[in-house]
Design a protein around this motif. Structure first.
Motif, PDB file in Angstrom:
ATOM      1  N   PRO A 254     -45.757  10.572 -19.053  1.00  0.00           N
ATOM      2  CA  PRO A 254     -45.148  11.472 -20.038  1.00  0.00           C
ATOM      3  C   PRO A 254     -44.006  12.263 -19.425  1.00  0.00           C
ATOM      4  CG  PRO A 254     -47.287  12.288 -19.325  1.00  0.00           C
ATOM      5  CD  PRO A 254     -47.139  10.927 -18.753  1.00  0.00           C
ATOM      6  N   PRO A 255     -42.940  12.438 -20.172  1.00  0.00           N
ATOM      7  CA  PRO A 255     -41.828  13.260 -19.696  1.00  0.00           C
ATOM      8  C   PRO A 255     -42.240  14.723 -19.776  1.00  0.00           C
ATOM      9  CG  PRO A 255     -41.482  12.648 -21.965  1.00  0.00           C
ATOM     10  CD  PRO A 255     -42.767  11.997 -21.552  1.00  0.00           C
ATOM     11  N   LEU A 256     -41.472  15.572 -19.138  1.00  0.00           N
ATOM     12  CA  LEU A 256     -41.720  17.008 -19.255  1.00  0.00           C
ATOM     13  C   LEU A 256     -41.777  17.387 -20.726  1.00  0.00           C
ATOM     14  CD1 LEU A 256     -41.842  19.937 -18.324  1.00  0.00           C
ATOM     15  CD2 LEU A 256     -39.348  19.933 -18.211  1.00  0.00           C
ATOM     16  N   THR A 257     -42.890  17.940 -21.138  1.00  0.00           N
ATOM     17  CA  THR A 257     -43.082  18.227 -22.550  1.00  0.00           C
ATOM     18  C   THR A 257     -43.296  19.718 -22.767  1.00  0.00           C
ATOM     19  OG1 THR A 257     -44.304  16.148 -22.598  1.00  0.00           O
ATOM     20  CG2 THR A 257     -44.404  17.520 -24.574  1.00  0.00           C
ATOM     21  N   ARG A 258     -42.539  20.266 -23.697  1.00  0.00           N
ATOM     22  CA  ARG A 258     -42.733  21.671 -24.063  1.00  0.00           C
ATOM     23  C   ARG A 258     -43.204  21.714 -25.495  1.00  0.00           C
ATOM     24  NH1 ARG A 258     -40.411  24.940 -20.367  1.00  0.00           N
ATOM     25  NH2 ARG A 258     -38.630  24.074 -19.233  1.00  0.00           N
ATOM     26  N   LEU A 259     -44.440  22.081 -25.674  1.00  0.00           N
ATOM     27  CA  LEU A 259     -45.004  22.078 -27.021  1.00  0.00           C
ATOM     28  C   LEU A 259     -44.723  23.400 -27.734  1.00  0.00           C
ATOM     29  CD1 LEU A 259     -48.427  20.567 -25.943  1.00  0.00           C
ATOM     30  CD2 LEU A 259     -46.527  19.368 -27.026  1.00  0.00           C
ATOM     31  N   PRO A 260     -44.451  23.322 -29.013  1.00  0.00           N
ATOM     32  CA  PRO A 260     -44.180  24.539 -29.789  1.00  0.00           C
ATOM     33  C   PRO A 260     -45.492  25.164 -30.246  1.00  0.00           C
ATOM     34  CG  PRO A 260     -43.893  22.625 -31.187  1.00  0.00           C
ATOM     35  CD  PRO A 260     -44.321  22.112 -29.841  1.00  0.00           C
ATOM     36  N   LEU A 261     -46.259  25.666 -29.292  1.00  0.00           N
ATOM     37  CA  LEU A 261     -47.607  26.142 -29.626  1.00  0.00           C
ATOM     38  C   LEU A 261     -47.749  27.633 -29.357  1.00  0.00           C
ATOM     39  CD1 LEU A 261     -49.753  23.228 -28.187  1.00  0.00           C
ATOM     40  CD2 LEU A 261     -49.259  23.740 -30.585  1.00  0.00           C
TER      41      LEU A 261
END
Lengths: 338, 338
Positions: A316-323
């Motif tokens: 997985p790529p660097l992931t920034r979740l809108p959480l």
DNA sequence: CTGAAAGCGCTTACAG
DNA sequence: CTGAAAGCGCTTACAG
């Protein structure tokens, strides 16, 4: 009583099931695991036999053969924050959905024990490792890599884990909302007490509207004295901070310090928490404003990403979740007039 | 990228170590595990070889051979209370001291997942199982027994686990202190909201000094409505409760309900918690009185008992540890005058 | 002290 | 569809 010592008590093996069903071990295995087709009646007979002899598969044997454990490891250096519980829940959920199992480990803040636990998961050959805010475990993580076991970092990449795939949360909108709200209340100097690596002079940043945000970083193990010091610096700075956003981890100490200074919130200072918890925010009087993160959902997503990775997809790529979002509550109010 | 799929990437085996060191596999094994004596220089050579090829032992193979995993399983049906963190910490500590490893599992309140997790620990052949407040998992626990794996219950023996060895806490002195303190404050009717199996009419008990203690039991999953109902019954009883001791689990709801009724503590009602947590008691205003339990220490002791049991000693008798005490704080005060 | 060999309980090509 | 056989990576009597 050495019943449990020599392990001789162990239950039935697949061979005994096969004998009881009058088939070969191969057939028994296939019947139970439903891989290739097996005659209907044989499946029944094997199942009945397994039940009757109380067969419980031995996963050590299976994974020795298949070189897969279907286990995911989760190692905490320290498990002391209510948010950690949500993370475990979410990861457990995602893991379970994907047919894996989650094995959790905690070290009570003892670095040696933490490394030991990681090594154990490595030797247990978990199929994947999940780490939350990895820090100071670069060597152990490298060992996983060498063994071909994928590692996924959550929340933040710590020292020695900079180039791990990382899933975290996009905090910018939540913090923007927090700053905007505080500015509307008249605050012009906002202090952030976040977890970091040791006490240093706070770093300052000026927002477009002129509001100053100063960040003090404290080790997760910061003593009360260090928290006091950080708060003092923030209060005595120019301009002095009139609003505080503190890592959940420091909140007990911060509240204690404010009390000892006879400061009430929001009367004397506005207070908010970075990371919320129903064990904290709503129980306080007045209820505590917070940067809320849906940690459980983060866990679900992280588990899914790991499982997809294990399934052969690209890491997985660097992931920034809108959480993340700002939750305003009465602990935040107008800037005090001096 | 199927690097992680076929497991072919796995690291070096003991055989490769032996080859690199120019000894037999047996010698390599003995050298690394330090069992029987091996010539000094060979030990060195094997160690160096192991290091050089990056050897990491495969525990599946080892435990298949030895029929021991050195793992202890800990299964939570639900992991939602700060006290659970302390239990994990304590168990981890005791486990580590004894040379074992703790594998924790949680099911987020989902009974099916809980049973599944237990079965997985069974198949993983943990050497022992620790369960906190077991409930509704009698079948799974029996399977452990059949497999010769000891099970130790903590805190309380739930349904279907009545005759498990149990280690819990002697609560009587703490509760006696609590009742005495409340009575001194003038309270004559004390309500206990504890975790139990569903909502029933409260049970009443009269202390020697005339104080009435009424216990309402609520399921751990009790909804806000059910908590409201339990509180209402206690307030409208004769005499009405003027002091509340509530299970930590219900505290967020209780505080919420009291607020909605415009009741303040200790002004209108005295409030205390059964089980405390630094994430709750000291953050509240006023700070919350509590029946304190040293859950971490309970965990340490439980782990030690389990390990002694595994070491061949008799299964531990029902143990009540003196790890509880009443902590008075300002949430408890004089009975309100009507 | 050291090595060759058996075997822990499974799964899975390989023949039939 | 079924079975005999090999082998996963270790440990441990058993000889030497």
């Amino acid at each position: 009583m050495t019943t449990f010592v020599d392990g001789a008590t162990g239950g039935a093996t697949l061979r005994e099931v096969a004998e009881a069903a009058g088939v070969s071990v191969s057939t028994a295995s296939r019947a139970l695991n439903g891989q290739r087709r097996v005659r209907r009646d044989l499946v029944e007979r094997v199942r009945a036999a397994a039940m009757q002899v109380g067969y419980q598969p031995n996963l050590a044997a299976r994974s020795l053969r298949t070189s897969r454990t279907m286990d995911l490891g989760l190692a905490f250096g320290r498990l002391d924050t209510p948010a950690a519980l949500d993370l475990i829940d979410g990861l457990g959920q995602g893991t379970h959905e994907g047919g894996y199992h989650l094995l959790v480990t905690s070290a009570r803040g003892d670095a040696t024990r933490h490394r030991d636990a990681l090594r154990h998961l490595l030797h247990r050959r978990v199929d994947g490792l999940l780490v939350s805010r990895p820090d100071g475990i670069g060597t152990e993580i490298a060992d996983f890599g060498r063994q071909g076991i994928p590692v996924l970092a959550m929340i933040s990449a710590g020292e020695g884990a900079e180039d791990l795939p990382l899933v975290n949360v996009d905090l910018r909108p939540a913090f923007a909302d927090a700053f905007q709200s505080l500015a509307r209340h008249g605050h012009r100097a906002i202090a952030l007490l976040t977890e970091g690596y040791g006490l240093r002079p706070p770093r300052s940043r000026r927002l477009p509207d002129g509001t100053v945000v100063r960040v003090s970083r404290l080790a997760g193990t910061a003593s009360a004295a260090e928290v006091v010091e950080a708060l003092r610096v923030q209060r005595e700075a120019d301009p002095p901070a009139t609003a505080l956003i503190c890592d959940q981890r420091f909140m007990p100490t911060v509240v204690d310090v404010l009390r000892s200074w006879d400061l009430e919130f929001p009367r004397d200072v506005s207070l908010a928490s970075y990371l919320d918890s129903r064990w904290m925010d709503e129980l306080m009087t007045p209820p505590l404003a917070a940067i809320h993160i849906d940690v459980a959902e983060l866990g679900v997503v992280a588990a899914r990403m790991m499982i997809a990775w294990l399934g052969g997809e690209e890491p997985p790529p660097l992931t920034r979740l809108p959480l993340s979002r700002w939750i305003e509550r009465p602990s935040v109010g107008a800037v005090p007039t001096l």
